[in-house]
Design a protein around this motif. Structure first.
Motif, short mmCIF file in Angstrom:
data_model
loop_
_atom_site.label_atom_id
_atom_site.label_comp_id
_atom_site.label_asym_id
_atom_site.label_seq_id
_atom_site.Cartn_x
_atom_site.Cartn_y
_atom_site.Cartn_z
N GLU A 167 0.91 -1.07 -0.29
CA GLU A 167 -0.11 -0.01 0.10
C GLU A 167 0.94 1.34 0.03
O GLU A 167 0.69 2.10 -0.88
N THR A 170 2.67 1.62 -3.31
CA THR A 170 1.76 2.15 -4.26
C THR A 170 1.35 3.61 -4.35
O THR A 170 1.41 4.25 -5.36
N SER A 173 4.45 5.73 -5.33
CA SER A 173 4.69 5.42 -6.83
C SER A 173 3.42 6.43 -7.50
O SER A 173 3.93 7.22 -8.43
N HIS A 174 2.25 6.51 -7.08
CA HIS A 174 1.26 7.38 -7.66
C HIS A 174 1.73 8.96 -7.36
O HIS A 174 1.69 9.67 -8.42
N THR A 258 10.58 4.92 -4.66
CA THR A 258 10.41 4.93 -6.07
C THR A 258 11.43 5.09 -6.68
O THR A 258 12.42 5.90 -6.42
N LEU A 398 2.62 -0.70 -10.95
CA LEU A 398 1.78 0.09 -9.83
C LEU A 398 1.18 1.14 -10.21
O LEU A 398 -0.23 1.72 -9.73
#
Length: 402
Positions: A167, A170, A173-174, A258, A398
């Motif tokens: 979580e 992710t 990454s976003h 990331t 991702l």
């Protein structure tokens, strides 16, 4: 949830099982103030690890059968919160660490003692020459003969990701994706006015505004018609219409990192889309990214995966170069890399198998001649965050890919 809660959960879920899979019954992390072992970040680190002490030993011992893992800290200057990771904390005075360490090892008689010593894996090589000498002197020749590298244990342990870690990775990454998307937009870039370092400054300000931690600074490059290779920030060039912008950047969130590379084309006033030659080359990069994700299967060896992807790409007329790696707690992580088998540079990473649930950087580039640029050879670098699916069948992006 705090960063140390995530790391504590991981330790309680996976460490003892990792030790058993790698046939290790004791793991000793030796560390001291101002020269910390990199693996300590997995067991406390920010906010609760105190000053680390003059000499400390962080010990995990598996007594076997159905007994729980013993977690013991022999040392000084520790926060009480460290008892969550090491329920037993034994301090010392003028007698020093040595007698406590000797008695602890003798009482448990471990068959294999892992220490952080590795020729080519940096996160498994935290013990210094003097700390190793101290340890060997403390435990004596019989137990010193049982010392082995923790490298395989670390590879196995890091790869076993928790739901919470996924979580966080992710989310990180976003956030990275949208920072870079804005950086390469009309919000930031005005051809003929914006300089390369203006984009650099926007990216740095954004990760600070979002309270993200530092991973590595953005590397920004301009690819331009008539110019061989890329233009870096040495002379802080102006962005011009017709340029390809490229950035390599990653953030750190709650101990996980990331690593992404994005590209964008700067339109001329009379253009609504890039030249066909650049569009074709970018589409080829998308094809290679899909092949890459398909070939990242658990059990495959990194160097062989590189060769397979490049061969599959070549069959489709695409000149691709593959050089990806695991990531997560470090930007170049503890696990396989799809790179050349180059012992001096990549060591054991190139010969490691891919593991299910690993976090990956799908990093590569494609090259091709662009007719609209007078058949100039143009390189498109790409990099996307991914995770190996839990069944080991392939990688999943991702976010994206671009």
């Amino acid at each position: 949830m705090h960063e140390w809660d995530v790391k504590l959960e991981k330790m309680e879920l996976h460490l003892q099982a990792s030790m058993r899979r790698t046939d290790i019954d004791m793991w000793i992390i030796m560390s001291r103030e101002f020269n910390l072992d990199p693996m300590l970040q997995m067991f406390g680190d920010y906010g609760i690890s105190g000053w680390y002490g003059h000499r400390n030993a962080y010990i995990f011992f598996d007594p076997g059968n159905n007994l729980p893992l013993e977690r013991t800290l022999l040392g000084t200057h520790q926060s009480g919160r460290m008892r969550e990771f090491f329920p037993t904390i034994i301090s010392y005075g003028q007698e020093g660490l040595k007698p406590h360490l000797a008695d602890f090892i003798k009482d448990r008689n471990p068959k294999k003692i892992a220490i952080n010593r590795s020729r080519t894996v940096s996160m498994a090589d935290g013990i210094t020459v003097e700390m190793l000498a101290f340890l060997e002197d403390a435990i004596g020749p019989v137990y010193s003969s049982r010392l082995i590298s923790s490298q395989d244990l670390i590879f196995d342990y890091i790869s076993h990701r928790t739901v919470a870690e996924l979580e966080i990775e992710t989310e990180a990454s976003h956030r990275t994706w949208y920072i870079l998307r804005r950086a390469f937009s009309n919000e930031v870039v005005t051809p003929g006015k914006t300089r390369l370092m203006d984009i650099y400054g926007f990216i740095l300000q954004e990760w600070q505004n979002q309270d993200l931690e530092f991973n590595f600074a953005p590397g920004i490059t301009i690819y331009r018609k008539g110019v061989k290779g890329g233009i870096d920030d040495t002379k802080n060039p102006l962005v011009e219409a017709g340029d390809i912008l490229h950035v390599d950047f990653g953030v750190r969130l709650m101990g996980l990192v990331t690593d992404q590379q994005h590209v964008a084309y700067v339109l001329h006033p009379n253009e609504t889309e890039p030249p066909d030659g650049l569009k074709t080359l970018f589409k080829k990069s998308v094809i290679v990214g899909d092949i890459y994700a398909e070939e990242l299967k658990a059990g495959k060896i990194g160097v062989k995966v590189k060769a397979t992807i490049e061969k599959r790409s070549a069959k489709q007329g695409i000149k691709a170069s593959i050089y990806g790696h695991t990531q997560g707690n470090w930007v170049h992580g503890a696990g396989a890399r799809t790179v050349f088998d180059w012992p001096d540079r990549y060591g054991d990473f190139a010969r490691e198998p891919i593991r299910a649930n690993e976090f990956w950087s799908i990093e590569y580039s494609v090259q091709g001649k662009v007719p609209e640029w007078d058949n100039q050879m143009v390189r498109i670098p790409r990099e996307e965050d991914a995770v190996i699916k839990s069944d080991g069948s392939r990688a999943r992006f991702l976010i994206g890919p671009q």
